[in-house]
Design an enzyme around this catalytic site. Sequence first.
Site, mmCIF file in Angstrom:
data_model
loop_
_atom_site.group_PDB
_atom_site.id
_atom_site.type_symbol
_atom_site.label_atom_id
_atom_site.label_comp_id
_atom_site.label_asym_id
_atom_site.label_seq_id
_atom_site.Cartn_x
_atom_site.Cartn_y
_atom_site.Cartn_z
ATOM 1 N N SER A 199 0.843 -1.202 0.000
ATOM 2 C CA SER A 199 0.000 0.000 0.000
ATOM 3 C C SER A 199 0.874 1.247 0.000
ATOM 4 O O SER A 199 1.698 1.438 -0.887
ATOM 5 C CB SER A 199 -0.964 -0.043 1.188
ATOM 6 O OG SER A 199 -1.955 0.942 1.070
ATOM 7 N N GLU A 207 -9.261 -5.602 -4.147
ATOM 8 C CA GLU A 207 -8.579 -4.666 -3.250
ATOM 9 C C GLU A 207 -9.547 -3.948 -2.311
ATOM 10 O O GLU A 207 -9.360 -3.905 -1.095
ATOM 11 C CB GLU A 207 -7.820 -3.598 -4.056
ATOM 12 C CG GLU A 207 -6.679 -4.093 -4.903
ATOM 13 C CD GLU A 207 -5.363 -4.223 -4.144
ATOM 14 O OE1 GLU A 207 -5.363 -4.045 -2.903
ATOM 15 O OE2 GLU A 207 -4.357 -4.512 -4.787
ATOM 16 N N HIS A 229 -7.227 -5.948 -0.127
ATOM 17 C CA HIS A 229 -6.053 -5.142 0.195
ATOM 18 C C HIS A 229 -5.490 -5.575 1.548
ATOM 19 O O HIS A 229 -6.228 -5.663 2.526
ATOM 20 C CB HIS A 229 -6.484 -3.672 0.245
ATOM 21 C CG HIS A 229 -5.384 -2.669 0.248
ATOM 22 N ND1 HIS A 229 -4.646 -2.365 -0.875
ATOM 23 C CD2 HIS A 229 -4.908 -1.864 1.232
ATOM 24 C CE1 HIS A 229 -3.773 -1.408 -0.587
ATOM 25 N NE2 HIS A 229 -3.902 -1.104 0.702
#
Length: 531
Positions: free
Chosen positions: A219, A338, A439
């Site tokens: 990220s 995600e 994610h």
Amino acid sequence: MVFRGGPWTSRRGVLIGAGLAAAWPGRGTAGAGDPALVQTRYGPVRGFTDQDVRVFLGIPYGADTGPRRFAPPAPPASWTAPFEATVYGPSAPQRAEAGATSEDCLRLNVWTPARVDEPRPVIVYIHGGAYATGSGSSPLTDGARLARRHGLVVVTLNHRLNALGYAYLARLAAGQGITGFEDSGNLGQLDLVLALEWVRDSIAAFGGDPSRVTLIGQSGGGAKIATLMAMPQARGLFHRVMTMSGQQVTASGPLNATRRAEVWLDALGLAPDRIGQLRTLPVERLIEATRAEDPILGGSLYFGPVLDERVLMRHPFYPDAPALSADIPMIIGNTREETLAFLGNDPANANLTWDSLPARLTPAQLRIDVAPEAVIAFYRDLYPQMSPDEVLIRATTAGRSWRAAVIEAEERARQGSPARVYQLDWPARLPNGRTGAFHTSDIPLVFDTLSAEGSGAIGSEAQDMADRMSGFVARYAATGDPNGADLPDWTPYSLARRETLVLDRPPRMENDPRGAERAWFARIPYIQPGT
């Protein structure tokens, strides 16, 4: 300063006691009789041994940033008595829950095999959190299993975040004739450079090979790595990179970044001619003021890297991949769902209907200007079996989270130094029971930390996926090539085929997975959030 009461305190006596009996050949140690005592550039550090892994926590790689607020980082003062590296150091000040926090946050952690007969590859992990939150102390990124199972030396770290690390105050200060804020928009990046210099100078004492340093970031951590790839100050400090759902195509422009700084000052009740008071205000006030509404994006204020023409002279991956890092192998990863991590825990995003879905496909979620009705019609035609809940996640992933990964892969291919690309399809489970490759779900697979709280691991077969992913990371760190073992031949990404390793059971190579989604969204200009 050592912060007590961290996650290791309760086991400290047992672990150190066990460690003193472990054999260590003495390479780089400060005391031949103490396997947990190591000499660094700035002084000796004493960690502990957990079975066959030596652990060093909270080592200072830079001086306390509080007295130097908004200035580039400085090395720590040298010490002579052993620094007790047995508990995590403080995280950077932030709004999120992150344990102990302090401006004295330039700390790092090292896990290394207890026995090292030759220099080992080094992993430096940079945490996520969108430049605003996070730390290197998460149980999900504990490096013990990578060190134990694969013989890697693993480093995690903390650095300045949010306004303390990325508020661009240079233009406002210069307009008032005030100095000392020239590099304020990229201090978090300069902290990372200082940490990598520490690795270059000291990691050999822990058994690491300073000529084989691999950066991995998820990220915001991946975005920080993409930015480092365009920074001359970082040249030569790392030798391969892997970004996990984290990209930085463009940085913030100086005018938008200045506007954000103005809003932040307004929230603090400071006019630009009082900007110097930022150095002495309580840090809690500075962080609380970042809740002010962002003038460009909405939501709370965004602070990230800035094209300041000092630290950052170009956008990281615009208009092309940086030539500076063309020779560095790169892996670019993403997860298929995600945005399930961001949207899937909100009850308002469950049990949607085709009538209620358009209101959820807002520009704030898609991050592009497109009619939600057109998005829905495209997905209903392409995937007639999908529910409205599933379309929300797939569409926001394609429009918001996946675009920059595709752009970076395309630019590396155009450059002639193509990256390898993976897509994680293997699902994990959210706290509310929803499943998908969301994610962060690749973090415990890479670190092989499936038993850590928050891993989301589903069933015993998740260990097989963790074996695969941690294994290819180890091979990549050692040689620059992740191929081998039970992976298919993982070829680099080309514009003709868009080769992608799909991580599922079994793993497979696909050409242009989700190609129809990629092509549909490519018609709409992409602007990196925050720029």
